[in-house]
Motif scaffolding. Structure first.
Motif, PDB file in Angstrom:
ATOM      1  N   PRO A  45      66.152  -9.886 -23.216  1.00 28.96           N
ATOM      2  CA  PRO A  45      65.291  -9.763 -22.380  1.00 28.96           C
ATOM      3  C   PRO A  45      65.327 -10.469 -20.991  1.00 28.96           C
ATOM      4  N   GLU A  46      64.736  -9.904 -19.973  1.00 27.16           N
ATOM      5  CA  GLU A  46      64.722 -10.271 -18.507  1.00 27.16           C
ATOM      6  C   GLU A  46      63.872 -11.976 -18.641  1.00 27.16           C
ATOM      7  N   CYS A  58      71.115 -13.723 -27.492  1.00 28.53           N
ATOM      8  CA  CYS A  58      69.648 -13.199 -27.606  1.00 28.53           C
ATOM      9  C   CYS A  58      69.031 -14.252 -28.714  1.00 28.53           C
TER      10      CYS A  58
END
Length: 72
Positions: A45-46, A58
């Motif tokens: 995720p950004e 992650c």
């Protein structure tokens, strides 16, 4: 020195080494964050990429890695 003292000294040395390794890793210059996890290939995720410059795993893979290494 009894067994308890020896065990305590070993634990202190192990803890100090782990802290030193973690600090050394944090001080390494961070490159660009990976868009996809190097382990599982899922998109990172950004928000995570911005919060942790140079991130390559992650959250799930990083958590598994830390559990395997005995980190809490």
């Amino acid at each position: 020195m009894d067994v308890t003292d020896y065990a305590s000294e070993r634990e202190d040395a192990h803890r100090a080494a782990a802290i030193a390794a973690a600090l050394a890793q944090q001080q390494q210059p961070a490159g660009a964050s990976a868009e996809y996890c190097e382990n599982c290939g899922e998109e990172i995720p950004e928000a995570r990429r911005l919060a942790i410059p140079g991130v390559v795993l992650c959250v799930d893979c990083k958590s598994r890695l830390e559990r395997c290494r005995g980190w809490k």
